[in-house]
Write a protein that holds these residues in place. Structure first.
Motif, PDB file in Angstrom:
ATOM      1  N   LYS A 287      -1.539   2.913 -12.893  1.00 42.19           N
ATOM      2  CA  LYS A 287      -2.290   3.913 -12.122  1.00 42.19           C
ATOM      3  C   LYS A 287      -2.021   3.681 -10.632  1.00 42.19           C
ATOM      4  O   LYS A 287      -2.146   2.560 -10.146  1.00 42.19           O
ATOM      5  N   TYR A 288      -1.666   4.766  -9.937  1.00 39.89           N
ATOM      6  CA  TYR A 288      -1.450   4.707  -8.487  1.00 39.89           C
ATOM      7  C   TYR A 288      -2.481   5.604  -7.814  1.00 39.89           C
ATOM      8  O   TYR A 288      -2.863   6.631  -8.373  1.00 39.89           O
ATOM      9  N   ILE A 289      -2.853   5.237  -6.606  1.00 37.88           N
ATOM     10  CA  ILE A 289      -3.633   6.163  -5.791  1.00 37.88           C
ATOM     11  C   ILE A 289      -2.894   6.362  -4.464  1.00 37.88           C
ATOM     12  O   ILE A 289      -2.163   5.473  -4.026  1.00 37.88           O
TER      13      ILE A 289
ATOM     14  N   TRP B 176      -2.829   9.415  -8.730  1.00 37.50           N
ATOM     15  CA  TRP B 176      -4.029  10.161  -8.347  1.00 37.50           C
ATOM     16  C   TRP B 176      -3.919  10.489  -6.867  1.00 37.50           C
ATOM     17  O   TRP B 176      -3.894   9.599  -6.031  1.00 37.50           O
TER      18      TRP B 176
ATOM     19  N   TYR C 119     -12.040   6.232  -7.914  1.00 36.63           N
ATOM     20  CA  TYR C 119     -10.571   6.380  -7.903  1.00 36.63           C
ATOM     21  C   TYR C 119      -9.898   5.024  -7.726  1.00 36.63           C
ATOM     22  O   TYR C 119      -8.843   4.772  -8.261  1.00 36.63           O
ATOM     23  N   TYR C 120     -10.540   4.186  -6.932  1.00 38.28           N
ATOM     24  CA  TYR C 120      -9.932   2.895  -6.640  1.00 38.28           C
ATOM     25  C   TYR C 120      -9.879   1.999  -7.863  1.00 38.28           C
ATOM     26  O   TYR C 120      -8.975   1.197  -8.019  1.00 38.28           O
TER      27      TYR C 120
ATOM     28  N   ALA D 272      -6.760   0.897 -10.279  1.00 37.63           N
ATOM     29  CA  ALA D 272      -5.470   1.207  -9.657  1.00 37.63           C
ATOM     30  C   ALA D 272      -4.617  -0.063  -9.537  1.00 37.63           C
ATOM     31  O   ALA D 272      -5.087  -1.096  -9.067  1.00 37.63           O
TER      32      ALA D 272
ATOM     33  N   ALA E  84      -1.152   1.321  -4.659  1.00 43.75           N
ATOM     34  CA  ALA E  84      -1.642   2.342  -3.722  1.00 43.75           C
ATOM     35  C   ALA E  84      -0.577   2.623  -2.686  1.00 43.75           C
ATOM     36  O   ALA E  84       0.101   1.704  -2.215  1.00 43.75           O
TER      37      ALA E  84
ATOM     38  N   ALA F  70     -11.112  -1.765  -4.647  1.00 42.75           N
ATOM     39  CA  ALA F  70      -9.997  -1.894  -5.600  1.00 42.75           C
ATOM     40  C   ALA F  70      -9.851  -3.331  -6.078  1.00 42.75           C
ATOM     41  O   ALA F  70     -10.446  -4.261  -5.533  1.00 42.75           O
TER      42      ALA F  70
ATOM     43  N   SER G 280      -9.337   2.331 -15.735  1.00 44.07           N
ATOM     44  CA  SER G 280      -8.807   3.619 -15.337  1.00 44.07           C
ATOM     45  C   SER G 280      -9.142   4.685 -16.367  1.00 44.07           C
ATOM     46  O   SER G 280      -9.520   5.796 -16.040  1.00 44.07           O
TER      47      SER G 280
END
Ligand SMILES: Nc1nc2c(ncn2[C@@H]2O[C@H](COP(=O)(O)OP(=O)(O)OP(=O)(O)O)[C@@H](O)[C@H]2O)c(=O)[nH]1
Ligand SMILES: [Mg+2]
Length: 257
Positions: A8-10, A60, A96-97, A100, A103, A129, A206
């Motif tokens: 998962k990336y933000i 995201w 959202y964090y 992740a 980022a 995060a 996530s």
């Protein structure tokens, strides 16, 4: 399509720095010349290969306009209004964090203030995060270097001081866009191999965040709880008004003499 890992990336950074464009360039290989303010959350996904292993990147594109920990510049009138407008998204933003693995922290090399706000964004990231999340600092819009307000060296220095990977990129020309996402994945992959990052835990978090945002089975009971709490509050308030009214009437009753 099956994959060995799901990361998962933000993407975080001030409004207009090019977060959505970086995502679009990476997933669709195209550029959006008009600023389309992201409201809510948008997702992108793409498969890449690292060490001969297929890895799915779930990206995201966050709603952030300003960092959650409001710095002093938020006292400026126009910005305050912007903050107020986006306030309702702030609690969602915190989730959202979670989970992740990577980022992209983006600033616009032509707008100095977006670079000045990086410390606040980092503070948010560190607070919400995973401590082992890999952060790539991206100085975007490097195609506009004739309008540059932040030097390459300054970006590099900031990254060095805060333990980030650094690249300048352009979502317009696609320069370094692929590299920014892939290099981040490479660093995450290395942390997994070294045993310093547990991607399965990150995924579980996530997944539950995703479910709470999009799955009606999770969302509806939560909304019901809010409605019940609001109804409770209303009933209690009305009861207390009635009680004080009755007390007032008793107080004002003639003494009976
Ligand atoms: N020249 C140039 N313009 C860019 C680049 N990246 C983005 N832009 C432009 O910058 C503006 C903002 O880009 P967005 O990707 O919408 O910015 P954002 O960070 O997602 O903004 P918010 O959703 O409001 O947080 C748009 O007009 C883009 O066309 C780039 O690398 N070079
Ligand atoms: Mg956007």
């Amino acid at each position: 399509m099956s994959y060995a890992y799901l990361f998962k990336y933000i993407i975080i950074g001030d409004t207009g720095v090019g977060k959505s464009c970086l995502l679009l360039q990476f997933t669709d290989k195209r550029f959006q010349p008009v600023h389309d303010l992201t409201i809510g959350v948008e997702f992108g996904a793409r498969m890449i290969t690292i060490d001969n292993k297929p890895i799915k990147l779930q990206i995201w594109d966050t709603v952030h306009t300003l960092p959650l920990s409001l710095p002093s510049y938020a006292s400026c009138d126009a910005l305050s209004r912007l903050v107020a407008g986006q306030e309702s998204f702030r609690s969602i933003t915190r989730s959202y964090y979670r989970g992740a693995a990577g980022a992209l922290l983006v600033y616009d090399i032509t707008r100095r203030e977006t670079f000045n706000h990086l410390a606040s964004w980092l503070e948010d990231a560190r607070q919400h995060a995973n401590a082992n999340m890999t952060i790539m600092l991206v100085g975007n819009k490097c195609d506009l270097s004739h309008r540059r307000a932040v030097s390459y060296e300054e970006g590099e220095q900031f990254a060095k001081e805060h333990g980030l990977i650094f690249m300048e990129a352009s979502a317009k020309t696609a320069q370094n866009v692929e590299e920014a996402f892939v290099k981040t994945a490479g660093a995450i992959y290395k942390k997994i191999q070294d045993g310093v990052f547990d991607v399965s835990m990150s995924l579980m978090e996530s997944k539950s965040d995703m479910q709470s945002l999009v799955n009606p089975e999770v969302l509806v009971p939560r909304l019901l709880k809010v409605v019940v709490a609001a109804a409770n509050f209303l009933i209690c308030s009305m009861a207390s008004v009635c009680v004080s009214h009755v007390r007032c009437c008793i107080f004002m009753l003639p003494s009976g003499k």
